[in-house]
Design a protein around this motif. Sequence first.
Motif, PDB file in Angstrom:
ATOM      1  N   TYR A 225      33.319  29.886  54.884  1.00  0.00           N
ATOM      2  CA  TYR A 225      33.364  28.494  54.443  1.00  0.00           C
ATOM      3  C   TYR A 225      32.767  28.347  53.047  1.00  0.00           C
ATOM      4  O   TYR A 225      33.321  27.694  52.174  1.00  0.00           O
ATOM      5  N   PHE A 226      31.613  29.054  52.820  1.00  0.00           N
ATOM      6  CA  PHE A 226      30.950  28.974  51.521  1.00  0.00           C
ATOM      7  C   PHE A 226      31.826  29.562  50.415  1.00  0.00           C
ATOM      8  O   PHE A 226      31.971  29.000  49.344  1.00  0.00           O
ATOM      9  N   SER A 227      32.462  30.700  50.697  1.00  0.00           N
ATOM     10  CA  SER A 227      33.255  31.380  49.680  1.00  0.00           C
ATOM     11  C   SER A 227      34.461  30.568  49.260  1.00  0.00           C
ATOM     12  O   SER A 227      34.880  30.620  48.125  1.00  0.00           O
ATOM     13  N   VAL A 228      35.009  29.771  50.177  1.00  0.00           N
ATOM     14  CA  VAL A 228      36.178  28.969  49.831  1.00  0.00           C
ATOM     15  C   VAL A 228      35.792  27.809  48.923  1.00  0.00           C
ATOM     16  O   VAL A 228      36.537  27.416  48.030  1.00  0.00           O
ATOM     17  N   LEU A 229      34.570  27.260  49.141  1.00  0.00           N
ATOM     18  CA  LEU A 229      34.149  26.085  48.384  1.00  0.00           C
ATOM     19  C   LEU A 229      33.281  26.422  47.176  1.00  0.00           C
ATOM     20  O   LEU A 229      32.675  25.541  46.588  1.00  0.00           O
ATOM     21  N   ALA A 230      33.211  27.709  46.786  1.00  0.00           N
ATOM     22  CA  ALA A 230      32.359  28.104  45.659  1.00  0.00           C
ATOM     23  C   ALA A 230      33.112  29.046  44.730  1.00  0.00           C
ATOM     24  O   ALA A 230      33.850  29.920  45.188  1.00  0.00           O
ATOM     25  N   VAL A 231      32.905  28.851  43.419  1.00  0.00           N
ATOM     26  CA  VAL A 231      33.434  29.794  42.446  1.00  0.00           C
ATOM     27  C   VAL A 231      32.368  30.875  42.227  1.00  0.00           C
ATOM     28  O   VAL A 231      31.198  30.572  41.971  1.00  0.00           O
ATOM     29  N   VAL A 232      32.791  32.129  42.385  1.00  0.00           N
ATOM     30  CA  VAL A 232      31.871  33.259  42.257  1.00  0.00           C
ATOM     31  C   VAL A 232      32.474  34.270  41.275  1.00  0.00           C
ATOM     32  O   VAL A 232      33.628  34.679  41.443  1.00  0.00           O
ATOM     33  N   LEU A 233      31.661  34.669  40.271  1.00  0.00           N
ATOM     34  CA  LEU A 233      32.121  35.628  39.253  1.00  0.00           C
ATOM     35  C   LEU A 233      31.368  36.938  39.392  1.00  0.00           C
ATOM     36  O   LEU A 233      30.251  36.998  39.882  1.00  0.00           O
ATOM     37  N   ARG A 234      31.985  37.998  38.892  1.00  0.00           N
ATOM     38  CA  ARG A 234      31.316  39.299  38.772  1.00  0.00           C
ATOM     39  C   ARG A 234      31.941  40.047  37.604  1.00  0.00           C
ATOM     40  O   ARG A 234      33.008  39.677  37.092  1.00  0.00           O
ATOM     41  N   THR A 235      31.275  41.119  37.187  1.00  0.00           N
ATOM     42  CA  THR A 235      31.787  41.939  36.089  1.00  0.00           C
ATOM     43  C   THR A 235      31.693  43.402  36.467  1.00  0.00           C
ATOM     44  O   THR A 235      30.823  43.810  37.246  1.00  0.00           O
ATOM     45  N   ASN A 236      32.589  44.177  35.908  1.00  0.00           N
ATOM     46  CA  ASN A 236      32.546  45.627  36.149  1.00  0.00           C
ATOM     47  C   ASN A 236      31.466  46.319  35.325  1.00  0.00           C
ATOM     48  O   ASN A 236      31.016  47.412  35.665  1.00  0.00           O
ATOM     49  N   ASN A 237      31.084  45.691  34.197  1.00  0.00           N
ATOM     50  CA  ASN A 237      30.111  46.316  33.299  1.00  0.00           C
ATOM     51  C   ASN A 237      29.423  45.218  32.488  1.00  0.00           C
ATOM     52  O   ASN A 237      30.055  44.558  31.664  1.00  0.00           O
ATOM     53  N   ASP A 238      28.122  45.041  32.714  1.00  0.00           N
ATOM     54  CA  ASP A 238      27.423  43.989  31.985  1.00  0.00           C
ATOM     55  C   ASP A 238      26.779  44.484  30.696  1.00  0.00           C
ATOM     56  O   ASP A 238      26.172  43.702  29.958  1.00  0.00           O
ATOM     57  N   SER A 239      26.900  45.786  30.404  1.00  0.00           N
ATOM     58  CA  SER A 239      26.364  46.344  29.153  1.00  0.00           C
ATOM     59  C   SER A 239      27.361  47.330  28.543  1.00  0.00           C
ATOM     60  O   SER A 239      27.065  48.525  28.387  1.00  0.00           O
TER      61      SER A 239
ATOM     62  N   SER B 152      34.794  42.344  31.115  1.00  0.00           N
ATOM     63  CA  SER B 152      35.409  41.911  32.371  1.00  0.00           C
ATOM     64  C   SER B 152      34.692  40.700  32.965  1.00  0.00           C
ATOM     65  O   SER B 152      33.460  40.665  33.038  1.00  0.00           O
ATOM     66  N   CYS B 153      35.499  39.719  33.368  1.00  0.00           N
ATOM     67  CA  CYS B 153      34.994  38.535  34.054  1.00  0.00           C
ATOM     68  C   CYS B 153      35.948  38.277  35.221  1.00  0.00           C
ATOM     69  O   CYS B 153      37.058  37.764  35.026  1.00  0.00           O
ATOM     70  N   LEU B 154      35.544  38.676  36.416  1.00  0.00           N
ATOM     71  CA  LEU B 154      36.409  38.631  37.593  1.00  0.00           C
ATOM     72  C   LEU B 154      35.996  37.479  38.502  1.00  0.00           C
ATOM     73  O   LEU B 154      34.804  37.298  38.783  1.00  0.00           O
ATOM     74  N   ILE B 155      36.987  36.731  38.940  1.00  0.00           N
ATOM     75  CA  ILE B 155      36.731  35.609  39.852  1.00  0.00           C
ATOM     76  C   ILE B 155      36.898  36.115  41.284  1.00  0.00           C
ATOM     77  O   ILE B 155      38.010  36.443  41.712  1.00  0.00           O
ATOM     78  N   GLU B 156      35.782  36.215  42.019  1.00  0.00           N
ATOM     79  CA  GLU B 156      35.834  36.749  43.377  1.00  0.00           C
ATOM     80  C   GLU B 156      36.298  35.706  44.372  1.00  0.00           C
ATOM     81  O   GLU B 156      36.987  36.032  45.350  1.00  0.00           O
ATOM     82  N   SER B 157      35.923  34.460  44.170  1.00  0.00           N
ATOM     83  CA  SER B 157      36.373  33.414  45.085  1.00  0.00           C
ATOM     84  C   SER B 157      36.474  32.098  44.332  1.00  0.00           C
ATOM     85  O   SER B 157      35.646  31.818  43.449  1.00  0.00           O
TER      86      SER B 157
END
Length: 286
Positions: free
Chosen positions: A2-16, A28-33
Amino acid sequence: GYFSVLAVVLRTNNDSPWTDEFDKIELSCLIESISTTNPRIEWKKITNEGPSYVYFDKKISGDLENRAVIREPATLLITNATRSDTAKYRCEVTAADDQKSFDEIVIDLVVRVKPVVPKCSVPKSVPFGKSAELSCVEEEGFPKSQYQWFKNREEIPDDPKTSLKFFNSSYALNAETGTLKFIAVRKEDAGEYFCRAKNDAGYAECAAQKMEVYDIDLLGIILGVLVVVIVLLCITVGICCAYKQGYFSSQKQTGNNYKVPAKGDGVDYVRTEDEGDFRHKSSFVI
């Protein structure tokens, strides 16, 4: 779920990430949900002067204009990196239909720059037993260059005691500043020296320069000083003798400083204009 559907969550493959100058690099800026169909995506470059847009309103702008593209949905691809691209970049996604409607990630990009040919300074000749300093400077490379010195194509170790060839040398080598300081040069220190500036992107070298070591002729210097002193004494004595002999007398006999003879009784001396001598006239005293 339920939380993942109602929230935008980002991640990256490499932050440095890092790349070399003029190469391409992916941030990289990936949208997980996310549940919002058409989220707002923005990229900002963060420097000491503050943040500035590099992707806004679906367009590349600012420092990256004509040098970057967006890979769906939110990854930023820089196609021709320059040294000025070294900075932090922030990917921001706003999803109006999500309960958690905003998320961001920060990526720290480093663009490595190969050093240019360093400026090297090597003394041409140094007296035996005296100190000497060799310098090497390069300011274009990034990250900051480290320095190595070579003598006759062989690397000079940081500590002379770790090498048989340099064991008897007395010097201090600073890899951070590029200086090589000899405390007291020996005959064996003569040779051809060059410096190498290096970092993660590569290295560059200056041309080899020759340093000679010569002996100081102390006996010759002492004899030379004695000769100069003797010559000066002779000149001084000669001048004194000349004064005593009257060679430097300033008095000269000329017609203009002719001394008038003392007057005799009853005689007046008169000098005429057309005659260069004196005539006299008589006067009688009764």
